[in-house]
Design an enzyme around this catalytic site. Structure first.
Site, PDB file in Angstrom:
ATOM      1  CB  CYS A  79      -1.006  -0.037   1.150  1.00  0.00           C
ATOM      2  SG  CYS A  79      -2.355   1.153   0.945  1.00  0.00           S
ATOM      3  CG  HIS A 188      -4.406  -3.242   2.516  1.00  0.00           C
ATOM      4  ND1 HIS A 188      -3.450  -2.887   3.437  1.00  0.00           N
ATOM      5  CD2 HIS A 188      -4.963  -2.079   2.091  1.00  0.00           C
ATOM      6  CE1 HIS A 188      -3.431  -1.578   3.583  1.00  0.00           C
ATOM      7  NE2 HIS A 188      -4.333  -1.061   2.766  1.00  0.00           N
ATOM      8  CD  GLU A 190      -2.754  -6.174   4.967  1.00  0.00           C
ATOM      9  OE1 GLU A 190      -2.955  -4.995   5.304  1.00  0.00           O
ATOM     10  OE2 GLU A 190      -2.091  -6.498   3.955  1.00  0.00           O
TER      11      GLU A 190
END
EC number: 4.3.2.10
Length: 218
Positions: A79, A188, A190
């Site tokens: 990011c 992202h 995750e």
């Protein structure tokens, strides 16, 4: 060992847990010596470009980051961590980035490509990434995997060869960049479920400095 650069900004625990989920051994640190000597590095980031780069410099981490990249260490920016790899960020002013990749970071509505008024900014939610070429980072992710984005700014790469995937939202922008041992993802991983975990697993399996023997100029 995957070392996460802890400069007090970013989804540190979330990305740490995601790497642990795919079986990676993770170390989180803000120690310049540990970062300079790491086998594999991750630079997370959330929020404003200037706040992130200022904190990296306040903690004397810029030099160790360049040292590690110069050694050929696999390096992943996430990011804002991806955006910091570029030369300049234009978020509330003009700010110098790490300068690893040529290009700048611009707001969706402030690029030459333009932006339809009906699309909201930030770009938030699931969208596809479309590879420009094959790479081990993208192995087993599918032809156009969907991942999760939250951002109002994105890189504008000067060198098209640095763009590994693109995404369309009003216009096309780089969603994954790669030059030698340096990688960046605008989304992202995750938060991107199977595709995101797959990408992190692929990154954790990339050859280390001794195995790869590749470096990027910084």
């Amino acid at each position: 060992m995957t070392t996460i650069i802890d400069y007090g900004i970013g989804n540190l625990r979330s990305i740490e847990k995601a790497f642990e989920t795919v079986g990676a051994t993770v170390h989180r640190t803000d120690d310049p010596a540990a970062i300079a000597e790491a086998e594999r590095l991750v630079l997370p980031g959330v929020g404003a470009f200037r706040a992130c780069i200022d904190e990296i410099r306040r903690r004397d981490l810029e030099g160790p980051i360049h040292d590690a990249i110069g050694r050929g260490v696999p390096f992943l920016g996430v990011c804002v961590g991806m955006q910091l790899l570029f030369e300049t960020g234009y978020e509330k002013g003009e700010h110098e980035g790490l300068g690893v990749l040529p290009g700048h970071v611009a707001h969706f509505r402030e690029t030459d490509a333009g932006m339809p008024d009906e699309l909201t900014v930030p770009h938030m939610g699931w969208n596809a990434i479309e590879p420009t070429r094959d790479h081990p980072l993208l192995d087993e992710l599918g032809a156009t995997p969907y991942v999760y984005f939250v951002h109002s700014y994105h890189p504008v790469a000067d060198d098209a060869d640095d763009v590994l995937t693109t995404t369309s939202y009003g216009h096309t922008f780089p969603s994954v960049v790669q030059r030698d041992n340096v990688f960046g993802v605008q989304f992202h991983p995750e938060k991107s479920q199977a595709a995101g975990l797959g990408l992190l697993d692929n990154f954790a399996a990339l050859p280390t400095t001794e195995e790869a023997g590749r470096t990027v100029s910084t």
